[in-house]
Scaffold this motif. Structure first.
Motif, short mmCIF file in Angstrom:
data_model
loop_
_atom_site.label_atom_id
_atom_site.label_comp_id
_atom_site.label_asym_id
_atom_site.label_seq_id
_atom_site.Cartn_x
_atom_site.Cartn_y
_atom_site.Cartn_z
N TYR A 94 0.86 -1.17 0.00
CA TYR A 94 0.00 0.00 0.00
C TYR A 94 0.90 1.22 0.00
N VAL A 95 0.75 2.03 -1.01
CA VAL A 95 1.60 3.19 -1.20
C VAL A 95 0.79 4.45 -0.88
N PRO A 96 1.33 5.31 -0.01
CA PRO A 96 0.60 6.55 0.31
C PRO A 96 0.39 7.40 -0.93
N ARG A 97 -0.82 7.90 -1.07
CA ARG A 97 -1.19 8.77 -2.18
C ARG A 97 -2.14 9.82 -1.68
N THR A 98 -2.12 10.95 -2.31
CA THR A 98 -3.07 12.00 -1.99
C THR A 98 -4.06 12.09 -3.14
N ILE A 99 -5.33 12.09 -2.79
CA ILE A 99 -6.38 12.24 -3.79
C ILE A 99 -7.25 13.41 -3.40
N GLU A 100 -8.06 13.86 -4.32
CA GLU A 100 -8.97 14.97 -4.02
C GLU A 100 -10.37 14.57 -4.45
N ILE A 101 -11.31 14.75 -3.54
CA ILE A 101 -12.72 14.54 -3.82
C ILE A 101 -13.39 15.89 -3.59
N PRO A 102 -14.08 16.41 -4.59
CA PRO A 102 -14.75 17.71 -4.40
C PRO A 102 -15.72 17.67 -3.22
N THR A 103 -15.70 18.70 -2.41
CA THR A 103 -16.52 18.77 -1.20
C THR A 103 -18.00 18.59 -1.49
N GLU A 104 -18.46 19.10 -2.62
CA GLU A 104 -19.89 19.00 -2.92
C GLU A 104 -20.33 17.56 -3.18
N TYR A 105 -19.38 16.65 -3.44
CA TYR A 105 -19.72 15.24 -3.66
C TYR A 105 -19.84 14.45 -2.36
N LEU A 106 -19.30 14.97 -1.27
CA LEU A 106 -19.23 14.20 -0.03
C LEU A 106 -20.58 13.76 0.53
N PRO A 107 -21.62 14.60 0.58
CA PRO A 107 -22.89 14.12 1.12
C PRO A 107 -23.45 12.92 0.35
N ALA A 108 -23.41 12.98 -0.98
CA ALA A 108 -23.93 11.88 -1.79
C ALA A 108 -23.06 10.63 -1.65
N LEU A 109 -21.74 10.82 -1.59
CA LEU A 109 -20.85 9.67 -1.40
C LEU A 109 -21.12 8.98 -0.06
N ALA A 110 -21.28 9.78 0.99
CA ALA A 110 -21.54 9.22 2.32
C ALA A 110 -22.87 8.46 2.32
N LYS A 111 -23.88 9.00 1.66
CA LYS A 111 -25.19 8.33 1.61
C LYS A 111 -25.09 7.00 0.87
N ARG A 112 -24.40 6.98 -0.28
CA ARG A 112 -24.26 5.73 -1.03
C ARG A 112 -23.39 4.73 -0.28
N ALA A 113 -22.37 5.20 0.43
CA ALA A 113 -21.53 4.30 1.23
C ALA A 113 -22.37 3.66 2.34
N LEU A 114 -23.22 4.46 2.98
CA LEU A 114 -24.11 3.93 4.02
C LEU A 114 -25.07 2.91 3.43
N ASP A 115 -25.65 3.22 2.28
CA ASP A 115 -26.56 2.28 1.62
C ASP A 115 -25.86 0.97 1.26
N ALA A 116 -24.60 1.06 0.82
CA ALA A 116 -23.84 -0.14 0.45
C ALA A 116 -23.54 -1.02 1.66
N MET A 117 -23.46 -0.43 2.84
CA MET A 117 -23.17 -1.19 4.06
C MET A 117 -24.40 -1.95 4.56
#
Length: 126
Positions: free
Chosen positions: A6-29
């Motif tokens: 596992y190699v450290p990397r920096t990524i960027e996710i636009p802030t406006e995507y976070l609510p929808a990503l969190a909701k879909r991650a919760l649904d996937a769980m």
């Protein structure tokens, strides 16, 4: 011999995507997600599944699994004011409308993002 690294990397996710990503991650769980701790890994794995991070597509194992961890010692929960958040609390905090009582806070956030509006006076010839 085959080794997984596992190699450290920096990524960027636009802030406006976070609510929808969190909701879909919760649904996937599923039902287990109700009390699950919110982690960066959950958001990043969902972003890979959604195709937002195409450069990490090689980490997809199948249609529902991504081989990715954000914290080398295990997934560290996300915190606000030194309090761990569940996925549901994270969604609530990301989705909360900005109150009119804190316009100064929004201005500071915009300044930090470089979106400060600059008004330049125009001189008229007299």
């Amino acid at each position: 011999m085959q080794l997984k690294i596992y190699v450290p990397r920096t990524i960027e996710i636009p802030t406006e995507y976070l609510p929808a990503l969190a909701k879909r991650a919760l649904d996937a769980m599923g039902e287990a997600g109700v009390d699950a701790q919110a982690t960066r890994g959950a958001l990043v794995r969902q972003a890979v599944m959604d195709g937002l991070l195409r450069e990490l597509d090689g980490l997809r194992l199948d249609e529902t699994t991504v081989d990715l961890y954000c914290d080398p010692q295990g997934e560290a929960p996300l915190e606000i004011d030194n309090r761990s958040l569940t996925m549901t609390e994270l969604i609530d905090s990301l989705s909360a409308p900005k109150s009119a009582a804190s316009p100064k806070r929004a201005e500071v956030a915009d300044r930090l993002r470089g979106k400060e509006e600059r008004i330049i006076p125009i001189r008229r010839a007299g």
